[in-house]
Design a protein around this motif. Structure first.
Motif, mmCIF file in Angstrom:
data_model
loop_
_atom_site.group_PDB
_atom_site.id
_atom_site.type_symbol
_atom_site.label_atom_id
_atom_site.label_comp_id
_atom_site.label_asym_id
_atom_site.label_seq_id
_atom_site.Cartn_x
_atom_site.Cartn_y
_atom_site.Cartn_z
ATOM 1 N N PHE A 51 0.831 -1.210 0.000
ATOM 2 C CA PHE A 51 0.000 0.000 0.000
ATOM 3 C C PHE A 51 0.863 1.256 0.000
ATOM 4 N N GLU A 52 1.912 1.250 0.798
ATOM 5 C CA GLU A 52 2.771 2.417 0.926
ATOM 6 C C GLU A 52 3.594 2.668 -0.336
ATOM 7 N N GLU A 53 3.863 1.621 -1.110
ATOM 8 C CA GLU A 53 4.693 1.745 -2.317
ATOM 9 C C GLU A 53 3.881 2.086 -3.561
ATOM 10 N N ASP A 54 2.574 2.008 -3.467
ATOM 11 C CA ASP A 54 1.708 2.226 -4.626
ATOM 12 C C ASP A 54 1.473 3.724 -4.819
ATOM 13 N N ILE A 55 2.450 4.376 -5.428
ATOM 14 C CA ILE A 55 2.334 5.813 -5.663
ATOM 15 C C ILE A 55 1.690 6.055 -7.026
ATOM 16 N N PRO A 56 0.865 7.093 -7.140
ATOM 17 C CA PRO A 56 0.214 7.366 -8.419
ATOM 18 C C PRO A 56 1.223 7.873 -9.454
ATOM 19 N N TYR A 57 1.324 7.181 -10.556
ATOM 20 C CA TYR A 57 2.236 7.588 -11.621
ATOM 21 C C TYR A 57 1.477 8.180 -12.804
ATOM 22 N N LEU A 58 0.195 7.910 -12.913
ATOM 23 C CA LEU A 58 -0.601 8.362 -14.051
ATOM 24 C C LEU A 58 -1.418 9.607 -13.721
ATOM 25 N N ARG A 59 -1.708 9.814 -12.454
ATOM 26 C CA ARG A 59 -2.593 10.901 -12.035
ATOM 27 C C ARG A 59 -2.158 12.281 -12.537
ATOM 28 N N PRO A 60 -0.886 12.664 -12.439
ATOM 29 C CA PRO A 60 -0.514 14.004 -12.932
ATOM 30 C C PRO A 60 -0.804 14.185 -14.423
ATOM 31 N N LYS A 88 -7.319 16.249 -18.448
ATOM 32 C CA LYS A 88 -8.650 16.725 -18.093
ATOM 33 C C LYS A 88 -8.715 18.252 -18.074
ATOM 34 N N ARG A 89 -7.653 18.911 -17.587
ATOM 35 C CA ARG A 89 -7.612 20.377 -17.610
ATOM 36 C C ARG A 89 -7.630 20.893 -19.040
ATOM 37 N N GLU A 90 -6.873 20.246 -19.923
ATOM 38 C CA GLU A 90 -6.844 20.666 -21.323
ATOM 39 C C GLU A 90 -8.207 20.495 -21.980
ATOM 40 N N ILE A 91 -8.884 19.391 -21.698
ATOM 41 C CA ILE A 91 -10.215 19.162 -22.264
ATOM 42 C C ILE A 91 -11.181 20.223 -21.759
ATOM 43 N N GLN A 92 -11.114 20.519 -20.465
ATOM 44 C CA GLN A 92 -11.983 21.553 -19.903
ATOM 45 C C GLN A 92 -11.674 22.915 -20.513
#
Length: 108
Positions: free
Chosen positions: A81-90, A96-100
């Motif tokens: 759990f502690e090692e599962d860092i988000p790599y795709l989120r940024p 999503k910001r660009e689409i908006q």
């Protein structure tokens, strides 16, 4: 500071429990390896650096092979759990910001 808050400890405990219950970590997968590939996710994957994308593809292929053989990894190789860092989120947030932003420009 947040670690001393009892609500934080309870929420983290539930998250760990749910994380381990999902069992994808037993195949060496990360949470973001299991995201449904919408058009936004596909664009974010396209923008990932090659080495991170290769690691993701390796984890997915290995998990499929393990599933076909009906085995899981040894417990010391499970994703923690502690090692599962988000790599795709940024990248996904940027898409999503660009689409908006495009929608906002089209309104004008």
């Amino acid at each position: 500071m947040a670690a001393r808050n009892p609500n934080f400890i309870v929420k983290t405990g539930w998250k760990k429990w749910a994380y381990n219950l999902s069992r994808f970590n037993q195949y060496g997968l990360r949470h973001e390896d299991c995201i449904w590939e919408s058009p936004e996710v596909k664009e974010a994957l396209r923008r990932l650096p090659a080495d991170i994308l290769d690691e993701r593809n390796f984890r997915i292929v290995r998990a499929m092979q393990l599933c076909c053989n009906k085995v899981v990894l040894p417990q010391e190789q499970w994703t923690k759990f502690e090692e599962d860092i988000p790599y795709l989120r940024p990248y996904l947030e940027e898409v999503k910001r660009e689409i908006q932003e495009k929608k906002d420009w089209d309104k004008q």
